[in-house]
Design a protein around this motif. Structure first.
Motif, PDB file in Angstrom:
ATOM      1  N   ALA A 270       0.910  -0.960   0.174  1.00  0.00           N
ATOM      2  CA  ALA A 270      -0.488   0.045   0.395  1.00  0.00           C
ATOM      3  C   ALA A 270       0.528   1.402   0.066  1.00  0.00           C
ATOM      4  O   ALA A 270       2.253   0.910   0.189  1.00  0.00           O
ATOM      5  CB  ALA A 270      -1.251   0.321   1.499  1.00  0.00           C
ATOM      6  N   ASP A 271       0.181   2.635  -0.700  1.00  0.00           N
ATOM      7  CA  ASP A 271       0.714   3.667  -0.275  1.00  0.00           C
ATOM      8  C   ASP A 271       0.268   4.544   0.118  1.00  0.00           C
ATOM      9  O   ASP A 271       1.300   5.656   1.343  1.00  0.00           O
ATOM     10  CB  ASP A 271       1.507   4.065  -1.898  1.00  0.00           C
ATOM     11  N   VAL A 272      -0.987   4.367   0.782  1.00  0.00           N
ATOM     12  CA  VAL A 272      -1.776   4.728   1.969  1.00  0.00           C
ATOM     13  C   VAL A 272      -2.484   3.761   2.557  1.00  0.00           C
ATOM     14  O   VAL A 272      -3.261   3.133   1.926  1.00  0.00           O
ATOM     15  CB  VAL A 272      -2.554   6.259   0.952  1.00  0.00           C
ATOM     16  N   LEU A 273      -2.370   3.795   3.817  1.00  0.00           N
ATOM     17  CA  LEU A 273      -3.060   3.044   4.792  1.00  0.00           C
ATOM     18  C   LEU A 273      -3.945   3.672   5.980  1.00  0.00           C
ATOM     19  O   LEU A 273      -3.649   4.395   6.679  1.00  0.00           O
ATOM     20  CB  LEU A 273      -1.840   2.201   5.796  1.00  0.00           C
ATOM     21  N   ILE A 274      -5.332   3.388   5.567  1.00  0.00           N
ATOM     22  CA  ILE A 274      -6.410   3.878   6.154  1.00  0.00           C
ATOM     23  C   ILE A 274      -6.639   3.374   7.045  1.00  0.00           C
ATOM     24  O   ILE A 274      -7.085   2.537   6.796  1.00  0.00           O
ATOM     25  CB  ILE A 274      -7.110   4.450   5.780  1.00  0.00           C
ATOM     26  N   ALA A 275      -6.041   3.277   8.885  1.00  0.00           N
ATOM     27  CA  ALA A 275      -6.129   2.170   9.282  1.00  0.00           C
ATOM     28  C   ALA A 275      -7.380   2.920  10.340  1.00  0.00           C
ATOM     29  O   ALA A 275      -7.084   3.958  11.149  1.00  0.00           O
ATOM     30  CB  ALA A 275      -5.016   2.271  10.681  1.00  0.00           C
ATOM     31  N   ILE A 276      -8.778   2.121  10.626  1.00  0.00           N
ATOM     32  CA  ILE A 276      -9.676   2.996  11.385  1.00  0.00           C
ATOM     33  C   ILE A 276     -10.489   2.360  12.242  1.00  0.00           C
ATOM     34  O   ILE A 276     -10.713   1.134  11.988  1.00  0.00           O
ATOM     35  CB  ILE A 276     -10.704   3.161   9.740  1.00  0.00           C
ATOM     36  N   GLY A 277     -10.055   3.193  13.587  1.00  0.00           N
ATOM     37  CA  GLY A 277     -10.872   1.802  14.766  1.00  0.00           C
ATOM     38  C   GLY A 277      -9.915   1.071  15.095  1.00  0.00           C
ATOM     39  O   GLY A 277     -11.040  -0.228  15.710  1.00  0.00           O
ATOM     40  N   MET A 278      -8.505   0.786  14.738  1.00  0.00           N
ATOM     41  CA  MET A 278      -7.747   0.251  15.032  1.00  0.00           C
ATOM     42  C   MET A 278      -6.772   0.278  16.206  1.00  0.00           C
ATOM     43  O   MET A 278      -6.440   0.721  15.472  1.00  0.00           O
ATOM     44  CB  MET A 278      -7.689  -1.289  13.788  1.00  0.00           C
ATOM     45  N   ARG A 279      -5.972  -1.082  16.937  1.00  0.00           N
ATOM     46  CA  ARG A 279      -4.862  -0.788  17.263  1.00  0.00           C
ATOM     47  C   ARG A 279      -3.659  -1.115  17.166  1.00  0.00           C
ATOM     48  O   ARG A 279      -3.009  -0.989  18.213  1.00  0.00           O
ATOM     49  CB  ARG A 279      -5.130  -0.190  19.037  1.00  0.00           C
ATOM     50  N   PHE A 280      -3.413  -1.358  15.933  1.00  0.00           N
ATOM     51  CA  PHE A 280      -2.136  -1.658  15.156  1.00  0.00           C
ATOM     52  C   PHE A 280      -1.512  -2.561  16.100  1.00  0.00           C
ATOM     53  O   PHE A 280      -0.448  -3.098  16.879  1.00  0.00           O
ATOM     54  CB  PHE A 280      -1.364  -0.816  15.271  1.00  0.00           C
ATOM     55  N   ASP A 281      -2.253  -3.720  17.180  1.00  0.00           N
ATOM     56  CA  ASP A 281      -1.943  -5.018  17.501  1.00  0.00           C
ATOM     57  C   ASP A 281      -0.545  -5.807  17.661  1.00  0.00           C
ATOM     58  O   ASP A 281      -0.007  -6.101  16.082  1.00  0.00           O
ATOM     59  CB  ASP A 281      -2.508  -5.859  17.782  1.00  0.00           C
ATOM     60  N   ASP A 282       0.070  -6.434  17.885  1.00  0.00           N
ATOM     61  CA  ASP A 282       0.902  -7.607  17.581  1.00  0.00           C
ATOM     62  C   ASP A 282       0.837  -7.936  16.589  1.00  0.00           C
ATOM     63  O   ASP A 282       1.891  -8.998  15.145  1.00  0.00           O
ATOM     64  CB  ASP A 282       2.389  -7.691  18.426  1.00  0.00           C
ATOM     65  N   ARG A 283      -0.500  -8.373  16.808  1.00  0.00           N
ATOM     66  CA  ARG A 283      -1.047 -10.362  15.776  1.00  0.00           C
ATOM     67  C   ARG A 283      -1.375 -10.269  14.550  1.00  0.00           C
ATOM     68  O   ARG A 283      -1.425 -10.108  13.320  1.00  0.00           O
ATOM     69  CB  ARG A 283      -2.231 -10.410  16.281  1.00  0.00           C
ATOM     70  N   VAL A 284      -1.932  -8.440  14.152  1.00  0.00           N
ATOM     71  CA  VAL A 284      -1.852  -7.501  13.004  1.00  0.00           C
ATOM     72  C   VAL A 284      -0.733  -7.594  12.595  1.00  0.00           C
ATOM     73  O   VAL A 284      -0.159  -7.355  11.519  1.00  0.00           O
ATOM     74  CB  VAL A 284      -2.467  -5.953  13.467  1.00  0.00           C
ATOM     75  N   THR A 285       0.247  -6.369  13.263  1.00  0.00           N
ATOM     76  CA  THR A 285       1.286  -6.112  12.423  1.00  0.00           C
ATOM     77  C   THR A 285       3.026  -7.051  12.206  1.00  0.00           C
ATOM     78  O   THR A 285       4.029  -6.709  10.917  1.00  0.00           O
ATOM     79  CB  THR A 285       2.272  -4.843  13.356  1.00  0.00           C
ATOM     80  N   GLY A 286       3.207  -8.024  13.159  1.00  0.00           N
ATOM     81  CA  GLY A 286       4.338  -8.535  13.048  1.00  0.00           C
ATOM     82  C   GLY A 286       5.560  -7.570  12.968  1.00  0.00           C
ATOM     83  O   GLY A 286       5.253  -6.992  13.980  1.00  0.00           O
ATOM     84  N   LYS A 287       6.342  -8.079  12.699  1.00  0.00           N
ATOM     85  CA  LYS A 287       7.505  -7.349  13.017  1.00  0.00           C
ATOM     86  C   LYS A 287       7.533  -6.132  12.417  1.00  0.00           C
ATOM     87  O   LYS A 287       6.947  -5.756  10.966  1.00  0.00           O
ATOM     88  CB  LYS A 287       8.427  -7.557  12.020  1.00  0.00           C
ATOM     89  N   ILE A 288       7.285  -5.151  13.084  1.00  0.00           N
ATOM     90  CA  ILE A 288       7.091  -3.704  13.403  1.00  0.00           C
ATOM     91  C   ILE A 288       7.519  -2.711  12.562  1.00  0.00           C
ATOM     92  O   ILE A 288       7.190  -1.896  11.223  1.00  0.00           O
ATOM     93  CB  ILE A 288       7.468  -2.878  14.542  1.00  0.00           C
ATOM     94  N   SER A 289       8.853  -3.056  12.392  1.00  0.00           N
ATOM     95  CA  SER A 289       9.593  -2.052  11.184  1.00  0.00           C
ATOM     96  C   SER A 289       9.068  -2.723   9.435  1.00  0.00           C
ATOM     97  O   SER A 289       9.388  -1.938   8.312  1.00  0.00           O
ATOM     98  CB  SER A 289      11.126  -2.621  11.202  1.00  0.00           C
ATOM     99  N   ALA A 290       8.492  -3.664   9.953  1.00  0.00           N
ATOM    100  CA  ALA A 290       8.612  -4.117   7.906  1.00  0.00           C
ATOM    101  C   ALA A 290       6.854  -4.153   7.927  1.00  0.00           C
ATOM    102  O   ALA A 290       6.294  -4.272   6.783  1.00  0.00           O
ATOM    103  CB  ALA A 290       8.903  -5.566   8.098  1.00  0.00           C
ATOM    104  N   PHE A 291       6.139  -3.566   8.514  1.00  0.00           N
ATOM    105  CA  PHE A 291       4.872  -3.799   8.436  1.00  0.00           C
ATOM    106  C   PHE A 291       4.358  -2.076   7.226  1.00  0.00           C
ATOM    107  O   PHE A 291       5.013  -0.802   8.029  1.00  0.00           O
ATOM    108  CB  PHE A 291       3.894  -3.010   9.334  1.00  0.00           C
ATOM    109  N   ALA A 292       3.495  -2.510   6.440  1.00  0.00           N
ATOM    110  CA  ALA A 292       3.135  -1.341   5.799  1.00  0.00           C
ATOM    111  C   ALA A 292       4.782  -0.428   5.062  1.00  0.00           C
ATOM    112  O   ALA A 292       4.388   0.645   5.500  1.00  0.00           O
ATOM    113  CB  ALA A 292       2.121  -0.895   6.406  1.00  0.00           C
ATOM    114  N   PRO A 293       5.514  -0.776   4.876  1.00  0.00           N
ATOM    115  CA  PRO A 293       6.789  -0.340   4.521  1.00  0.00           C
ATOM    116  C   PRO A 293       6.811   1.261   3.261  1.00  0.00           C
ATOM    117  O   PRO A 293       7.552   2.219   4.336  1.00  0.00           O
ATOM    118  CB  PRO A 293       7.916  -1.169   4.336  1.00  0.00           C
ATOM    119  N   HIS A 294       5.850   1.077   2.929  1.00  0.00           N
ATOM    120  CA  HIS A 294       5.815   1.942   1.650  1.00  0.00           C
ATOM    121  C   HIS A 294       4.515   3.056   1.653  1.00  0.00           C
ATOM    122  O   HIS A 294       4.580   4.331   0.951  1.00  0.00           O
ATOM    123  CB  HIS A 294       5.807   1.853   0.456  1.00  0.00           C
TER     124      HIS A 294
END
Ligand SMILES: Cc1cc2nc3c(=O)[nH]c(=O)nc-3n(C[C@H](O)[C@H](O)[C@H](O)COP(=O)(O)OP(=O)(O)OC[C@H]3O[C@@H](n4cnc5c(N)ncnc54)[C@H](O)[C@@H]3O)c2cc1C
Ligand SMILES: Cc1ncc(C[n+]2csc(CCOP(=O)(O)OP(=O)(O)O)c2C)c(N)n1
Ligand SMILES: [Mg+2]
Lengths: 574, 91
Positions: A270-294
């Motif tokens: 994705a080039d734009v991620l619209i996160a709506i009413g969610m809290r980026f739990d680690d089960r969602v992001t996995g490795k943070i540094s590699a999450f939605a890198p672009h």
């Protein structure tokens, strides 16, 4: 008008629209229970363990959107609530827990059945109260309901000493609250919304990731409008499932550790991620540094403390989802993203993620899919925690909000049965299915008694794999197959159910699945099916903990062969 | 980021347990509080509601983490406002 503390509490509950209370009595709350018959509007439902009362109130609240209420006595009654309260806290569920406390003059003296429950629950409640003066009670109740259901919802505990229930005070119910430290922001900041709109309008590969906040805010229409107008693929968190119809062409399912590969690819690209009413739990992001890198990230959340907590955010918008989206949608220009959507569709074809392999064995995924087919996707599904929970999320498709009820943040085994009971009490006419594991089911199995007493028509599907399956899967994949403490025996669930006067069936073969589910659906009361599924089936896809999307494990072509049925632990051989 | 000393000034409702609620936010993260000062309560004019109290807390931590902590302190219902006055002038 002078009323006792117990009467004031009941008056307050009635004023707040409560009609159901899940609870369990004891010494400190006898005066409260003694008052209940004066309030026939309040239906008290007896559970078998206070954890069940808290989970039932939670399931009730998620299914109905109303505040769930539970009662417990002091000491062990109160401590038994704690898991249920923590569960409601982590998943932002509006629950009011009322506990009895020892008499005021006994507090602090280690009196019989005294526990410092406000101290114990301080970190797992949105707020809690110890009511030392009956004159404060009405204000406390008013505040408690206000706090539970507004802003970011959550559980509130009210601890009331036994003698406060008995003491009298003038009763008048406040019509407003005075809480200088509590002013949730609802309207998003216009400048931020403008920035977000510009970013979305310029995006080429936008993705929406929708969470439980959409359900809480009831912003389904606004979300759908945004997605359709700007042609944005929608993925959800586990707790966001159902906030966007899963059969919609723009729906790409759940993300995260056990999410769809294509949903995770969409986020990765994705080039734009619209996160709506969610809290980026680690089960969602996995490795943070590699999450939605672009991606530039827009984060809409009502809780300022969530913004920037786990991931860097480019456009934070603090506010209520519904209000923010209403303002945002006005500034979104209709566009087409056909290339991008085509790309995500290609990933979906290449990594089907949810195809069930053709197998003569009894696959748990197949069981879930058949429940979906036979209930026509209209049931409320309540799960335990583990593999069966993930299969329920993956293989049932949810088109209506709040129809998947699951313990996400705490991941509390034992949630399934009591929460399903609560959901059924709240929605007496809806088909409610509890999909539970053989392990977790044994943690709160006693609530079969509550279900039987109320004749709540809950249908129970036990996904019986003879293991604490999710932990076994980790042992298999990351601990060289050493199955330490994960094989679990079980009682004869059919006989147990029958002991509670609940009809039940055991299913061992694939061809028995459909008739069994149909029989359960046709049956008027509660019904249990013990599905003896393939023991060593794994949940795929899976992103190993701390890994990236590229390291996803997908279902192997040749599944690792399951052990034979005779290796299952039976009660008789331990 | 290297930890630095921060002074947080909180305006809180004068109610039992509020210090406990605040210190919990630090305890949970294993922070050591250097000092806490509770200043005199400002009573409301008509005494119709509990007054407001100022609490000054000195802790060490990175600016990012303390930014989080500050927001979590503000989430406490009895806490009205929290300022990081390390670098700000106190009027
Ligand atoms: C075994 C297991 C495996 C799991 N695997 C996965 C997985 O693969 N993928 C996955 O997604 N999850 C998974 N989970 C669940 C995960 O742990 C989290 O519970 C989940 O991701 C949280 O979803 P959420 O952020 O949408 O909801 P919540 O945690 O409930 O957060 C909701 C957010 O919305 C905000 N909010 C509330 N109301 C409003 C409002 N009115 N307006 C604006 N914002 C609001 C809140 O402040 C909060 O930040 C798993 C759980 C278990 C137990
Ligand atoms: C109360 C509690 N204890 C332990 C765990 C850790 N845990 C997570 S999943 C799981 C296995 C659950 O087994 P079962 O209920 O049989 O479901 P399955 O994974 O086999 O479908 C365990 C032990 C937990 N989540 N909750
Ligand atoms: Mg199991």
């Amino acid at each position: 008008m002078k009323l006792t503390g117990a009467q004031i509490l009941c008056e307050g509950l009635v004023k707040e629209g409560v009609d159901i209370i899940f609870g369990f009595p004891g010494g400190a709350v006898i005066p409260l229970y003694d008052t209940l018959p004066q309030y026939p509007q309040l239906r008290h439902i007896l559970v078998r363990h206070e954890q069940g009362a808290a989970h039932a109130a939670d399931g009730y609240a998620r299914a109905t959107g109303k505040v769930g209420v539970c009662f417990a006595t002091s000491g062990p009654g109160a401590t038994n609530l704690v898991t249920g309260i923590a569960n409601a806290f982590l998943d932002s569920v509006p629950v009011i827990a009322v506990t009895g406390q020892v008499r005021r003059d006994f507090i602090g003296r280690d009196a019989f059945q005294e526990t410092d429950i406000t101290g114990i629950t301080l970190p797992v409640t949105k707020h809690n109260y110890l009511v030392m003066d009956v004159n404060d009670l009405a204000v406390v109740i008013k505040q408690a309901f206000h706090l539970a259901r507004t802003g970011r919802p959550g559980p509130i505990l009210i601890d009331i000493p036994r003698d406060v229930f008995l003491e009298q005070a003038d009763f008048s119910y406040p019509d407003r609250v005075d809480l200088p430290g509590y002013r949730p922001t609802l309207q998003g900041h216009p400048a931020q919304i403008k920035k977000a709109a510009k970013m979305i309008n310029e995006a080429r590969h936008p993705v929406i990731i929708a969470g439980r906040g959409v359900n809480i805010s009831k912003a389904y229409g606004e979300l759908k409008h945004l997605a359709e107008m700007a042609q944005i693929p929608v993925v959800t968190t586990l707790l966001g499932i159902g906030c966007f119809p899963e059969e919609h062409a723009l729906s790409y399912g759940m993300v995260g550790m056990h999410g769809m590969v294509y949903a995770n690819y969409a986020i990765e690209n994705a080039d734009v991620l619209i996160a709506i009413g969610m809290r980026f739990d680690d089960r969602v992001t996995g490795k943070i540094s590699a999450f939605a890198p672009h991606a530039h990230i827009v984060h809409i959340d009502i809780d300022p403390a969530e913004i920037g907590k786990n991931v860097r955010v480019d456009v934070p918008i603090v506010g209520d989802v519904k209000m923010v989206l209403q303002a945002l949608n006005k500034q979104i220009a209709p566009v087409d993203h056909l290339d991008w959507i085509g790309q995500v569709d290609d990933w979906r074809r290449e990594h089907p993620s949810i195809d069930i392999r053709d197998d003569d064995g009894l696959l748990p995924q197949y069981v879930v899919r058949q429940i979906y087919e036979i209930t026509k996707g209209q049931a409320i599904i309540v799960t335990g925690v583990g593999q069966h929970q993930m299969w329920a999320a993956q293989h049932y498709w949810f088109n209506k909000p709040n129809t998947l009820i699951s313990s996400g943040g705490l991941g509390a085994m034992g949630f399934g049965l009591p929460a399903a009971f609560g959901a059924q009490i709240g929605c007496p006419d809806a088909p409610v299915w509890c999909i539970d594991g053989d392990g977790g089911f044994q943690m709160t199995i006693q609530e079969l008694g509550s279900i039987a007493q109320e004749q709540a028509p809950v249908k129970i599907a036990i996904i019986n794999n003879g293991y604490l399956g999710m932990v076994r899967q980790w042992q298999q994949l990351f601990y060289k197959g050493r199955y330490v403490a994960t094989p679990i025996s079980c009682p004869d669930f059919v006989k147990v159910a029958e002991g509670y006067c609940i009809s039940a069936l055991r299913v061992k073969h694939k061809e028995e699945v459909i008739p069994a589910i149909e029989q359960a659906m046709a049956y008027q009361g509660p019904f249990l099916i013990d599905f003896m599924v393939e023991p060593e089936e794994n949940v795929y896809p899976m992103i190993p903990p701390g890994a990236t999307v590229a390291e996803s494990i997908e279902e192997p072509k040749q599944p690792i062969k399951a052990i034979s049925d005779s290796k299952r632990l039976k009660v008789s051989n331990i | 980021m290297a930890p630095t000393k921060h002074i947080l000034l909180a305006l809180v409702e004068d109610k039992p347990g509020v210090l406990n609620r605040m210190s919990n936010v630090f305890r949970r993260r294993g922070f050591n509080i250097h000092s806490v000062n509770v200043l005199e309560t400002i009573e409301t004019e008509d005494g119709s509601r509990p007054g407001l109290t100022r609490v000054a807390i000195v802790v060490s931590g990175s600016a990012v983490i303390l930014g989080q902590v500050r927001k979590q302190l503000e989430k406490i219902i009895d806490v009205v406002k929290v300022l990081d006055i390390t670098t700000e002038d106190v009027a």
